[in-house]
Enzyme design. Structure first.
Site, PDB file in Angstrom:
ATOM      1  N   TYR A 262     -37.839 -28.040 -62.049  1.00 13.86           N
ATOM      2  CA  TYR A 262     -36.867 -27.008 -61.686  1.00 13.86           C
ATOM      3  C   TYR A 262     -36.347 -27.216 -60.254  1.00 13.86           C
ATOM      4  O   TYR A 262     -35.134 -27.255 -60.013  1.00 13.86           O
ATOM      5  CB  TYR A 262     -37.499 -25.598 -61.809  1.00 13.86           C
TER       6      TYR A 262
ATOM      7  N   CYS B  21     -21.613  -8.809 -68.461  1.00 14.86           N
ATOM      8  CA  CYS B  21     -21.923 -10.247 -68.407  1.00 14.86           C
ATOM      9  C   CYS B  21     -20.680 -11.100 -68.654  1.00 14.86           C
ATOM     10  O   CYS B  21     -19.983 -10.919 -69.657  1.00 14.86           O
ATOM     11  CB  CYS B  21     -23.000 -10.575 -69.440  1.00 14.86           C
TER      12      CYS B  21
ATOM     13  N   ASP C 138     -35.413 -21.929 -64.448  1.00 16.49           N
ATOM     14  CA  ASP C 138     -36.560 -21.115 -64.036  1.00 16.49           C
ATOM     15  C   ASP C 138     -36.745 -20.021 -65.093  1.00 16.49           C
ATOM     16  O   ASP C 138     -36.077 -20.039 -66.134  1.00 16.49           O
ATOM     17  CB  ASP C 138     -36.355 -20.549 -62.622  1.00 16.49           C
TER      18      ASP C 138
ATOM     19  N   GLU D 242     -36.035 -22.393 -52.247  1.00 16.78           N
ATOM     20  CA  GLU D 242     -36.535 -22.507 -53.622  1.00 16.78           C
ATOM     21  C   GLU D 242     -38.062 -22.471 -53.666  1.00 16.78           C
ATOM     22  O   GLU D 242     -38.640 -21.973 -54.620  1.00 16.78           O
ATOM     23  CB  GLU D 242     -36.000 -23.775 -54.289  1.00 16.78           C
TER      24      GLU D 242
END
Ligand code: ADE
Length: 357
Positions: free
Chosen positions: A125, A211, A143, A42
């Site tokens: 985050y 999606c 994010d 990350e």
């Protein structure tokens, strides 16, 4: 009951999509995920594209396999592993974070959100990304990609991250604040959202037809998914002059340590000119773009004895390759390459002259 069934269906779709379409990135190992690996991934991903972060990740872990190894390293060793990735401050913060983990947490990551957020370099985050991906906790990590996806899904023009966190949590598992649901949460939910935002719900021409959340999405229903979130006015990058001193001694050039804060914290580079420096001979300049700055680089050739005493002398060819023990920023590497190319042209010209004499 209806809501619960609805959220279960949304979850199902999202996870099936993730199983089928997730990119094979090196931190996506099956089974339980090591919190330190998630932290490193990350941190790399904070400012770097996934493909480039994916190349650096195994290299970094091979050199620093756990917080203890990272904590024991010297700054320059950490920076050397970070070379070419930019935003070097995050590497130094990660290094400090490892030292805090060793000092305060027995060399492991805490699983508590507040304790995670208190670590150097770990913001809202990253703390949630670690808590969800490594500890299976019910958190949405927002994010830039999830921010866009959340704004579209929820149909909000400029939502705050907290609103997106709460909205997505409600959509995915009913009620985020209710930790009794945590054990029903698949570990990959948070990363699936990140991946969907990065690869499907793109800023331009989102692939709504592919999606898994299309049926729940306000922006898709509006027929203008790109209208969410409302565009923010971007400031053009500011122009900034950077006067760099080029001092040469044989095949070496002088490098100075950049200040311990700011964009190149801890790196080395050509010494920066200040008003007290003697005027040098201007060399060919160039423009170097950073994310919020446009640097107008003005190199000045100065005599070797005119640079500050605390410089080190490093072969120009090594600086052109990144500096080795003295890692340099991309702008310095670029200047070194330019100087090297000019040297080579000069050498070719003089051998041609000798040849024709
Ligand atoms: N960006 C931030 N975290 C990520 C992850 N885990 N996978 C892909 N892209 C990301």
């Amino acid at each position: 009951m209806v809501l619960r069934r609805y959220t279960a269906a949304v979850r199902e779709r999202l996870l099936s999509w993730f199983d089928a379409h997730a990119r094979p990135l090196p931190w996506r190992t099956p089974g339980a995920r090591d919190p330190y690996r998630v932290l490193v991934a990350e941190t790399l991903l904070q400012q770097t594209q996934a493909a480039r972060a994916g190349e650096a990740f195994p290299r970094f872990l091979a050199r620093f396999p756990d917080p203890t190894a990272l904590a024991a390293a010297r700054d320059h060793e950490v920076l050397a592993q970070w070379q070419g990735l930019g935003y070097y401050q995050r590497a130094l913060r990660l290094h400090r974070c490892a030292q805090v983990l060793v000092r305060d947490h027995g060399g492991t990551l805490p699983d508590d959100l507040a304790a995670l957020e208190a670590l150097p370099g770990v913001g809202r985050y990253t703390a949630r990304a670690i808590a969800a991906q490594a500890f299976g906790q019910a958190h949405v990590a927002v994010d830039a990609n999830v921010r866009r996806l959340g704004a579209r899904l929820l149909g909000l023009a400029q939502p705050e991250d907290r609103v997106i966190e709460a909205g997505l949590a409600t959509l995915l598992w009913g009620d985020a604040s209710d930790s009794r649901h945590a054990d029903r949460l698949p570990d990959h939910m948070t990363e699936a959202l990140i991946e969907l935002g990065a690869t499907c719900c793109t800023p331009r021409r989102p692939a709504c037809h592919a999606c898994p959340l299309r049926r729940a999405c306000h922006a898709a229903a509006s027929g203008e998914p790109e209208a969410f979130p409302a565009p923010r006015r971007r400031r053009p990058p500011r122009r900034e002059q950077l006067r760099l001193l080029v001092a040469r001694r044989g095949a070496a050039v002088a490098l100075a340590r950049r200040p311990g804060h700011g964009r190149w914290a801890g790196l080395w580079g050509f010494p920066q000119a200040n008003d007290a420096n003697p005027v040098g001979r201007p060399l060919a300049g160039f423009e170097h773009g950073l994310s919020h700055r446009n640097l107008q680089v003005r190199p000045l050739l100065v005599r070797a004895e005119r640079v500050p005493a605390e410089v080190v002398w490093v072969p120009l060819s090594r600086v052109a390759e990144g500096g080795g023990e003295h890692p340099v920023a991309a702008v310095d590497q670029r200047l070194a390459r330019q100087l090297l190319a000019a040297d080579e042209r000069r050498a070719e010209r003089s051998s041609a002259l000798v040849g024709s004499a």
